[in-house]
Design a protein around this motif. Structure first.
Motif, PDB file in Angstrom:
ATOM      1  N   GLY A 246       0.760  -1.186  -0.114  1.00 17.43           N
ATOM      2  CA  GLY A 246       0.119   0.099  -0.018  1.00 17.43           C
ATOM      3  C   GLY A 246       0.836   1.321   0.018  1.00 17.43           C
ATOM      4  N   LEU A 247       2.119   1.188   0.570  1.00 21.74           N
ATOM      5  CA  LEU A 247       2.895   2.270   0.482  1.00 21.74           C
ATOM      6  C   LEU A 247       3.229   2.824  -0.802  1.00 21.74           C
ATOM      7  N   PRO A 248       3.963   2.116  -1.693  1.00 22.16           N
ATOM      8  CA  PRO A 248       3.938   2.413  -3.067  1.00 22.16           C
ATOM      9  C   PRO A 248       2.656   3.031  -3.996  1.00 22.16           C
ATOM     10  N   THR A 249       1.652   2.268  -3.569  1.00 19.55           N
ATOM     11  CA  THR A 249       0.424   2.726  -4.350  1.00 19.55           C
ATOM     12  C   THR A 249      -0.119   3.773  -3.713  1.00 19.55           C
ATOM     13  N   ALA A 250       0.207   4.196  -2.726  1.00 20.48           N
ATOM     14  CA  ALA A 250      -0.407   5.338  -1.787  1.00 20.48           C
ATOM     15  C   ALA A 250       0.223   6.540  -2.765  1.00 20.48           C
ATOM     16  N   MET A 251       1.675   6.417  -2.883  1.00 19.14           N
ATOM     17  CA  MET A 251       2.639   7.453  -3.396  1.00 19.14           C
ATOM     18  C   MET A 251       2.230   7.516  -4.626  1.00 19.14           C
ATOM     19  N   ALA A 252       1.809   6.589  -5.399  1.00 22.05           N
ATOM     20  CA  ALA A 252       1.565   6.532  -6.929  1.00 22.05           C
ATOM     21  C   ALA A 252       0.258   7.538  -7.094  1.00 22.05           C
ATOM     22  N   THR A 253      -0.665   7.347  -6.005  1.00 22.46           N
ATOM     23  CA  THR A 253      -2.090   7.808  -5.891  1.00 22.46           C
ATOM     24  C   THR A 253      -1.887   9.267  -5.805  1.00 22.46           C
ATOM     25  N   MET A 254      -0.780   9.928  -5.471  1.00 21.53           N
ATOM     26  CA  MET A 254      -0.598  11.425  -5.288  1.00 21.53           C
ATOM     27  C   MET A 254      -0.619  12.186  -6.524  1.00 21.53           C
TER      28      MET A 254
ATOM     29  N   ARG B 244      -8.139  10.008   1.153  1.00 23.88           N
ATOM     30  CA  ARG B 244      -8.217   9.219   2.415  1.00 23.88           C
ATOM     31  C   ARG B 244      -6.965   8.199   2.225  1.00 23.88           C
ATOM     32  N   HIS B 245      -6.716   7.624   0.991  1.00 26.01           N
ATOM     33  CA  HIS B 245      -5.637   6.423   0.771  1.00 26.01           C
ATOM     34  C   HIS B 245      -4.263   7.200   0.843  1.00 26.01           C
ATOM     35  N   ILE B 246      -4.230   8.459   0.557  1.00 21.93           N
ATOM     36  CA  ILE B 246      -2.856   9.067   0.532  1.00 21.93           C
ATOM     37  C   ILE B 246      -2.545   9.301   2.006  1.00 21.93           C
ATOM     38  N   VAL B 247      -3.498   9.998   2.942  1.00 21.53           N
ATOM     39  CA  VAL B 247      -3.412  10.399   4.084  1.00 21.53           C
ATOM     40  C   VAL B 247      -2.948   9.201   5.046  1.00 21.53           C
ATOM     41  N   THR B 248      -3.588   8.024   4.811  1.00 16.92           N
ATOM     42  CA  THR B 248      -3.614   7.077   5.802  1.00 16.92           C
ATOM     43  C   THR B 248      -2.437   5.902   5.434  1.00 16.92           C
ATOM     44  N   GLY B 249      -2.515   5.618   3.867  1.00 24.69           N
ATOM     45  CA  GLY B 249      -1.337   4.801   3.246  1.00 24.69           C
ATOM     46  C   GLY B 249      -0.044   5.158   3.581  1.00 24.69           C
ATOM     47  N   VAL B 250       0.349   6.428   3.215  1.00 20.99           N
ATOM     48  CA  VAL B 250       1.614   6.697   3.421  1.00 20.99           C
ATOM     49  C   VAL B 250       2.422   6.555   4.838  1.00 20.99           C
ATOM     50  N   PRO B 251       1.707   7.124   5.846  1.00 18.64           N
ATOM     51  CA  PRO B 251       1.879   7.040   7.221  1.00 18.64           C
ATOM     52  C   PRO B 251       2.111   5.293   7.590  1.00 18.64           C
TER      53      PRO B 251
END
Length: 413
Positions: free
Chosen positions: A18-26, A108-115
């Motif tokens: 989920g970390l790289p997908t959250a970064m990609a979702t940015m 929401r995915h960016i805010v929660t997925g990256v941390p």
């Protein structure tokens, strides 16, 4: 214990992916903004934006299925199949409530997925780094030794073993406790963003019930018409034939037959009473005049033969389920009967309109008022019939009059 470790490893995989997908979702917000702004560049965005939203739907659905699998839930698909034509696609995207959920999920995915992903990477990465780095402490230069637990330098095999085990145990325990909770939190937030709210689910359920009710009303109306036709053309015709034969038999008997003549007379009179009762049942269930003339024609005939002068205000009602037509006819018929028998009215006004998915029936008379449902004035029968169709009924009848009956019947089909 084993199940807990399994959850930890599943949560680690979930968060680390989920970390790289959250970064990609940015990149999604600027891409969507660019697609919208490009509408001014020869209308390119008119084509790009709906396709971008369809791609976002697939991206969000992939994460939704991952979250549901982690939590052991079943989710229904949310497909987005674009129609033909630019206008149709834009309306499809903008009117779909799932579009707003997809956009909400992005942030929401960016805010929660990256941390959460960084936390999992720190815990798991520290354990993996320590396992490989501690035995190789001797490769580090003397002026920059390997440091474990953040501050302690490794100067020999004893310190490497002790500090390495301490660091591996500590971060493994931290991962054991924190990673499943972080993964569950992120997955639940993902589903919360993409699943309908309680209000939306209720609205959807109401829509499904209204749709199913319309189907039930149509099926019920068809069944009413079939039963009415069978009774009218079958049972009633047989009773008429029996009554005619009994009448002929009575005429054919001599006058001195005694008990046989009495039996035939009773049988003849019973057959005629049965026909009268059957006609009443047919009229109550589904008046034949509705099948012949429709609701407007049936009401016109009903008010024309009413014992009280009746004025009608009838709009074009369109197609109505048979059960609704029968209920509206019964409301007007019973109201006219009450006005003639109980209210002392000299004039009645009948108004029937259709507003959206409801048929409105209003019957007002200039009688003495004071309607009491407990006295058997027929209002109770009207209320039960209306309630059976999930309709509404309001009776206003102050002493001295006038009496007004307002009925609303759902008629979507």
């Amino acid at each position: 214990m084993r199940e807990r470790w399994r959850k930890m490893w599943r949560g680690s995989r979930y968060l680390l992916l989920g970390l790289p997908t959250a970064m990609a979702t940015m990149m999604v917000p600027p891409l969507l903004a660019a697609a919208v702004l490009s509408t001014g560049l020869g209308g390119v965005g008119l084509v790009l934006f709906p396709r971008a939203m369809a791609g976002l739907r697939r991206w969000a659905e992939w994460h939704r299925r991952r979250a549901a699998a982690l939590l052991g839930r079943q989710v229904s698909a949310r497909p987005m199949t674009l129609g033909e034509g630019i206008r149709v696609r834009w309306r499809q995207v903008l009117d779909d409530p799932e579009t707003r959920r997809d956009v909400c999920w992005v942030f929401r995915h960016i805010v929660t997925g990256v941390p959460a992903g960084l936390a999992a990477l720190f815990c798991v990465g520290t354990v993996v780094f320590t396992v490989f780095a501690a035995p190789l402490w001797w490769l580090f230069p003397p002026d920059l030794p390997l440091r474990l637990l953040g501050v302690f330098p490794v100067t020999g095999w004893g310190s490497a073993l002790a500090l390495g085990l301490a660091q591996v145990g500590g971060f493994a325990a931290l991962a054991y406790w924190a990673v499943p909770r972080l993964a569950g939190f992120h997955a639940s937030r993902c589903l919360a963003a993409l699943e309908p709210s309680a209000e939306d689910q209720l609205a959807r359920r109401v829509g499904e019930l209204a749709e199913s009710r319309a189907g039930v009303l149509d099926a019920h109306g068809a069944e009413l018409r079939r039963i009415e036709r069978d009774l009218h053309d079958g049972t009633q015709a047989r009773l008429v034939a029996i009554a005619m034969r009994l009448g002929v038999a009575r005429e054919s008997l001599p006058d001195d037959t005694g008990d046989l003549a009495d039996l035939l007379r009773e049988a003849h009179e019973g057959a005629e009473e049965a026909m009268t009762e059957l006609r009443d049942v047919i009229r109550t269930m589904y008046p034949p005049i509705l099948a012949d003339r429709g609701l407007l024609g049936a009401l016109a005939a009903l008010t024309a033969r009413s014992g009280v002068h009746a004025e009608t205000d009838l709009d074009d009602l369109g197609h109505l389920p048979a059960a609704v037509e029968a209920a509206a006819y019964f409301v007007v018929a019973e109201s006219l009967t009450n006005a003639a028998k109980h209210s002392g009215a000299t004039q009645v006004r009948v108004r029937i309109t259709r507003e959206g998915g409801r048929l409105l029936v209003e019957v007002t008379d200039n009688g003495i008022g004071g309607v009491d449902e407990d006295r058997g004035t027929g209002i109770t029968g009207i209320r039960r019939r209306v309630a059976a169709l999930d309709g509404t009924m309001i009776v206003t009848s102050p002493p001295g009059g006038p009496t007004a009956i307002a009925v609303g019947l759902p008629c979507e089909s």
